[in-house]
Each structure stands twice: as structure tokens, then as C-alpha cells.
Design an enzyme around this catalytic site. Structure first.
Site, short mmCIF file in Angstrom:
data_model
loop_
_atom_site.label_atom_id
_atom_site.label_comp_id
_atom_site.label_asym_id
_atom_site.label_seq_id
_atom_site.Cartn_x
_atom_site.Cartn_y
_atom_site.Cartn_z
N LYS A 178 0.85 -1.20 0.00
CA LYS A 178 0.00 0.00 0.00
C LYS A 178 0.88 1.25 0.00
CE LYS A 178 -1.58 2.90 2.81
NZ LYS A 178 -1.64 4.15 2.03
N GLU A 251 10.57 1.52 9.73
CA GLU A 251 11.64 2.43 9.25
C GLU A 251 11.07 3.83 9.34
OE1 GLU A 251 14.67 1.91 8.35
OE2 GLU A 251 14.74 -0.26 8.17
N CYS A 285 14.58 10.50 4.83
CA CYS A 285 14.67 10.13 6.25
C CYS A 285 16.08 10.34 6.77
CB CYS A 285 14.24 8.68 6.44
SG CYS A 285 15.16 7.51 5.43
N GLU A 382 11.96 16.79 13.07
CA GLU A 382 12.37 16.39 11.72
C GLU A 382 11.70 17.36 10.75
OE1 GLU A 382 10.60 12.90 9.84
OE2 GLU A 382 12.53 12.42 8.95
P1 NAD Z 1 3.27 8.84 7.06
O1 NAD Z 1 3.63 8.15 8.30
O2 NAD Z 1 2.33 9.98 7.10
O3 NAD Z 1 2.64 7.82 6.00
C1 NAD Z 1 3.33 6.64 5.58
C2 NAD Z 1 2.32 5.62 5.09
O4 NAD Z 1 1.52 5.20 6.19
C3 NAD Z 1 1.34 6.11 4.02
O5 NAD Z 1 1.15 5.07 3.07
C4 NAD Z 1 0.06 6.35 4.81
O6 NAD Z 1 -1.13 6.25 4.03
C5 NAD Z 1 0.14 5.22 5.83
N1 NAD Z 1 -0.64 5.43 7.06
C6 NAD Z 1 -1.07 6.58 7.60
N2 NAD Z 1 -1.74 6.36 8.75
C7 NAD Z 1 -1.71 5.01 8.95
C8 NAD Z 1 -2.20 4.15 9.99
N3 NAD Z 1 -2.86 4.64 11.03
N4 NAD Z 1 -1.95 2.84 9.88
C9 NAD Z 1 -1.24 2.34 8.84
N5 NAD Z 1 -0.79 3.09 7.82
C10 NAD Z 1 -1.01 4.42 7.88
O7 NAD Z 1 4.67 9.27 6.42
P2 NAD Z 1 4.91 10.20 5.16
O8 NAD Z 1 4.61 11.60 5.57
O9 NAD Z 1 4.27 9.59 3.96
O10 NAD Z 1 6.51 10.02 4.96
C11 NAD Z 1 7.47 10.82 5.56
C12 NAD Z 1 8.08 10.13 6.76
O11 NAD Z 1 8.62 8.87 6.39
C13 NAD Z 1 9.23 10.92 7.34
O12 NAD Z 1 9.14 10.94 8.73
C14 NAD Z 1 10.46 10.11 6.90
O13 NAD Z 1 11.59 10.29 7.70
C15 NAD Z 1 9.93 8.72 6.95
N6 NAD Z 1 10.76 7.82 6.15
C16 NAD Z 1 11.57 6.90 6.80
C17 NAD Z 1 12.42 6.06 6.05
C18 NAD Z 1 13.36 5.08 6.72
O14 NAD Z 1 13.88 4.21 6.03
N7 NAD Z 1 13.59 5.17 8.01
C19 NAD Z 1 12.43 6.16 4.66
C20 NAD Z 1 11.61 7.09 4.05
C21 NAD Z 1 10.76 7.91 4.81
#
Ligand code: NAD
Length: 482
Positions: A178, A251, A285, A382
Site C-alpha cells: 500500500k 523504518e 529520512c 524532523e
Molecule cells: P506517514 O507516516 O504519514 O505515512 C506513511 C504511510 O503510512 C502512508 O502510506 C500512509 O497512508 C500510511 N498510514 C497513515 N496512517 C496510517 C495508519 N494509522 N496505519 C497504517 N498506515 C497508515 O509518512 P509520510 O509523511 O508519507 O513520509 C514521511 C516520513 O517517512 C518521514 O518521517 C520520513 O523520515 C519517513 N521515512 C523513513 C524512512 C526510513 O527508512 N527510516 C524512509 C523514508 C521515509
């Protein structure tokens, strides 16, 4: 096939992949090009019933898939990466349109995840011999878990989907992916191409909103969630998985410090540091999010980084001359503008950037800030955007303490002419990865993941692959001794 929309200016040739079939949905998701703020694509959004169908398809495909040898499954994965490579230009352009990053960075994302997938399927997970005697033999085996839900964010949709997909299917799991509702299109195209290679049900791809992610995390027939996203959502995911005690790899976000020691040569490192701060407009990230510079080289470092920022070009990712694209979405754009305003009001000094251009698209210039308090939100949060603070230190113990003074612990780096000293400082950082004279170097052979609130578990390498498996002890003794 997905139902076609009426508006011919908007691309709508996208489908969900469920059990080997490309299907539409009852609802649509609009996808905005962040460089224009216009809807340029739409795709079906999966319902809760379609989620059940996808999980069931993955569950049905699991027994036969998990019985194949590693070698057979690795052939599927490499055939898949070949098909993706054949569609490289198309995928790279789609990635730019939905995500915003410059075309060279979209290509780099595809290059790195294709290499990583091909390298991953070279890894071996041998049976470990724990005890061997005349009467006993105890071995540690690793079994695939079953159905893995993969939930990805909007900053690197292709790499994060393929990274988890290739690991999971290689070791014998089946997957339901997803992507973020902001960037579902490249992942759906990758699903369409997966249909040409994998048996039905091994790879399923569903677009949908946050609630679909929650339903996937709660689903009783899913054995593991591989989640990449923010710390806040990661905590919700772990709560959703608690009832079924699913395995999780989380992650999450980072607030990576870069410590520049007094013997570092600012000129020699400026380009690499600038790129590590502002690649993908700072929406990475493991981007550098705070710089701690020794007072002896502080002024010069500020100067050379400012110069890099001044000579950078930002604009549409489709123009190869641009090194920075837009922020990916309005919410993130507004958040970063708020941080810039807070920063200005705090009396901190903006070295370069800091303005909000009056033009369509979520564009902001690369911005460096100095003279800012350690407890300002630009330092503690962040920021995930093109604004980075440069802070000064005199004493290395103080720099390490400040670098570690955060709930994040993804990665960090130390910059110095003396690599041994750099290594010693790196070891003191409370992070999953500490680099010396580089930042953001990852590979299939090296585990990646966060300490503290930046995550649980690791991706990549044998350690990462074992996260998609259940350890199983096989303990054998002969009839007489048992
Ligand atoms: P987000 O947490 O808002 O969303 C990530 C995913 O989770 C999306 O697909 C979203 O639809 C889904 N989601 C949202 N609420 C959910 C729930 N309650 N249950 C399950 N899934 C849910 O993150 P974002 O804003 O899309 O991405 C940015 C963040 O991702 C930043 O904090 C970044 O650092 C992090 N990130 C981490 C890594 C890593 O490898 N550590 C890599 C890339 C991005």
C-alpha cells in the site's frame, strides 16, 4: 480493468493488482503534480473488501511460493527487475510527476533499488549449527512468515516498495503493498509489471488512504507489516498490530546530525554535505538535518555551504538543469513555511534562502540558518524540507551530547581528515548508521534502520531478510539418547 475517467488531460491508466488481476475500484484518488499543483493522474482506491481479496490471494499463493527454492525465487526477482529496467524512462518520468524530485534523482532512486533488489537475491540464509555432539544436533532454521503488508511513504515510493517487496518475496513471503495516497502511481505501474512475472497472488498492490494502511495493519491474515513512514504513524501501526502480535519492521523518521571536526576541509566536503542536506528537497529520512561545526572551521563551512545553496537551481524536476524540485505536498509545504517563519521570528540568522517564492508549485529555496537556539523546533524536529541549521561547538563531548539529545536515532555522520578519530566519534552516536566523511550510503549488503524512536528492526542484508522470517530451532537426538 480500471474504469476510464472522462477527463482526457488527466492520466487514469492505473489499476490495482489483486490475485494477478488488474482491477478498478469504486472510488478514485486524485494525484497532484507538486510542481504545478494540478491533478495530473487518478487511480482507483481499494475498498476494505478488495483488501480482503488481496490478502486472501496472497494467503493462497503462499504455500506454493514458499516451497520454491531460493534460487527459483531469485530468478523471478531478477526477471522482474529486468522488466522494470525496460520501463525505466517511463517509471522515472512518472516518479518525477507525482513526487516532484529532479529527473536525475528519480533515475538514481530507480538505479539504486534495482541494484539493491538484484544484490539482495544473492544473499544466502544458511542453516546455523548451534550444537553438535555424538547424540545431539541442534540447528537454527528460518522459515518464511506468510503474508507481508508493505506500507510506504511519499518521499521515495519506488525504492521503498521494491526494497521490501524483493526481500519479502525472495525469502518466500507473499505481499500486499500500500503506497502513500500522495504517490501511488509509480507503485501501481510496478504492480502492473509484477503481474507479467510473478504467479497470481504473490504480489498485490492496492492504492488507498491512511485507513487502508490501518486495515492492513490490523488484518488477522497478515503476519508482518513492513512500514516506512513517520514516527507518529509508526506508533499507530505498532498499536494496530498488537492484537494479532504481528512481526513489524518500522523504518521511521530521523533528525540526522553531521559533526564537522576542526581538521575537516570545508571546501572538500561542501558539495557532498550540500547534497546530503537537500537531496529530494530535504525530504529524505536520512538527510542531514542538523550540522554541528567546530568553531575553527565554522565560518568557512557556512561560507562554502551558502555558496553551494546560491548556485543550486530549483524548479520543475523534469528540467534536468534543476537540482531541487518542489516539496511533495501542500501539507508538507505549509509545515516547512511555518518552520521558516518561526525561525525568522526567533532571531536566528538566515544565511541563504528563507523566502517563499510567488509561483505555482510547492517550491522553496535551499536555506541554511545559524545563530539558532538548540531547543528551537528547527533543531529538535524532523523538518523534512530544504532548511538546515548550522550550529557551532568547541568541545567534541558537547557536540556528541547535543547530537544525541534527540528521540530520533536513524543515522549521522562525522567529517574529518582523520578517519580513525572520525570512527571513534561515530561510535559515540546513538544511531543505526554512523558514517565517516559520507552520508546516505546504503546497500543491499548493509543493514539499515533506526535506533531509539527512528524504528524497530532493520532492512537489507541477511539481518534484514531474517526480519521477514521466523526463526525455528530443529533439535534432533537419536532414539537411545532422547
Ligand atoms: P506517514 O507516516 O504519514 O505515512 C506513511 C504511510 O503510512 C502512508 O502510506 C500512509 O497512508 C500510511 N498510514 C497513515 N496512517 C496510517 C495508519 N494509522 N496505519 C497504517 N498506515 C497508515 O509518512 P509520510 O509523511 O508519507 O513520509 C514521511 C516520513 O517517512 C518521514 O518521517 C520520513 O523520515 C519517513 N521515512 C523513513 C524512512 C526510513 O527508512 N527510516 C524512509 C523514508 C521515509
Amino acid at each position: 480493468m480500471a474504469v476510464r475517467a472522462d477527463n482526457l488531460d488527466v492520466r487514469d491508466d492505473f489499476s490495482l493488482l489483486i490475485g494477478g488481476e488488474l482491477v478498478g475500484g469504486d472510488e478514485w484518488l486524485d494525484v497532484i503534480n507538486p510542481a504545478t499543483e494540478q491533478v495530473f493522474g487518478r487511480c482507483p482506491a481499494a475498498s476494505a473488501t478488495q483488501l480482503d481479496e488481496a490478502v486472501n490471494a496472497a494467503r493462497r499463493a503462499f504455500p506454493a511460493w514458499s516451497r520454491l527454492s531460493y534460487e527459483d525465487r531469485s530468478t523471478f526477482v531478477t526477471q522482474y527487475t529486468s522488466v522494470l529496467a525496460e520501463h525505466y524512462d517511463e517509471l522515472a518520468e512518472l516518479l518525477v510527476r507525482e513526487q516532484g524530485k529532479p529527473i536525475a534523482q528519480a533515475r538514481a532512486e530507480l538505479d539504486s533499488c534495482l541494484t539493491q533488489a538484484n544484490d539482495t537475491v544473492e544473499l544466502e540464509i544458511p542453516v546455523e549449527l548451534l550444537v553438535e555432539s555424538d547424540t545431539h544436533r541442534i540447528e537454527l532454521h528460518y522459515r518464511p512468515l506468510g503474508v507481508v503488508g508493505i506500507i510506504t511513504p511519499w518521499n521515495a515510493p519506488a525504492a521503498l516498495a521494491l526494497g521490501s517487496l524483493s526481500s519479502a518475496v525472495y525469502i518466500g513471503d507473499t505481499v500486499v503493498i500500500k503506497p502513500s495516497p500522495y504517490t501511488p502511481l509509480t507503485t501501481l505501474k510496478m504492480g502492473e509489471l509484477a503481474r507479467e512475472i510473478f504467479p497470481p497472488g504473490v504480489v498485490n498492490v492496492l492504492a488507498g488512504g491512511d485507513e487502508l494502511g490501518q486495515q492492513l495493519s490490523e488484518h488477522p491474515d497478515v503476519q508482518k507489516i513492513s512500514f516506512t513512514g513517520s514516527v507518529a504513524t509508526g506508533k499507530k501501526v505498532i498499536a494496530s498490530t498488537a492484537a494479532t502480535l504481528k512481526r513489524v519492521t518500522l523504518e521511521l523518521g530521523g533528525n540526522d546530525p553531521a559533526i564537522v571536526l576542526e581538521d575537516a576541509d570545508p571546501k572538500a566536503i561542501a558539495k557532498r554535505m550540500f547534497f546530503a542536506c537537500f537531496v529530494n528537497c530535504g525530504q529524505v529520512c536520512m538527510a542531514i538535518k542538523r550540522i554541528y561545526a567546530h568553531e575553527d572551521i565554522y565560518d568557512e563551512l557556512c561560507e562554502v555551504l551558502t555558496e553551494e545553496a546560491r548556485s543550486a537551481r530549483y524548479g520543475s524536476g523534469l528540467d534536468p538543469e534543476n537540482n531541487l524540485g518542489p516539496l511533495q505536498n501542500k501539507m508538507q509545504f505549509d509545515k516547512v513555511i511555518e518552520i521558516i517563519e518561526d525561525t525568522k521570528q526567533s532571531g536566528a540568522r538566515i544565511l541563504v534562502g528563507g523566502d517563499t517564492p510567488d509561483r505555482p508549485g510547492y517550491f522553496l529555496p535551499p536555506t541554511y540558518v545559524t545563530d539558532i537556539d538548540e531547543d528551537h523546533r528547527l533543531v529538535t524536529e524532523e523538518q523534512f524540507g530544504p532548511i538546515v541549521p548550522i550550529l557551532q561547538f568547541r568541545d567534541i563531548d558537547d557536540a556528541v551530547r547535543r547530537a544525541n539529545g534527540t528521540r530520533y536515532g536513524l543515522s549521522g555522520s562525522v567529517w574529518t581528515a582523520d578517519t580513525e578519530r572520525g570512527k571513534a566519534v561515530a561510535q559515540r552516536l546513538e544511531v543505526g548508521t554512523a558514517w565517516v566523511n559520507q552520508h546516505r550510503a546504503i546497500s543491499a549488503y548493509v543493514p539499515f534502520g533506526g535506533a531509539k524512536e527512528s524504528g524497530i528492526g532493520r532492512q537489507h542484508s541477511v539481518l534484514g531478510l531474517k526480519g521477514y522470517m521466523e526463526p525455528q530451532v530443529i533439535s534432533v537426538t537419536n532414539q537411545e539418547s532422547g
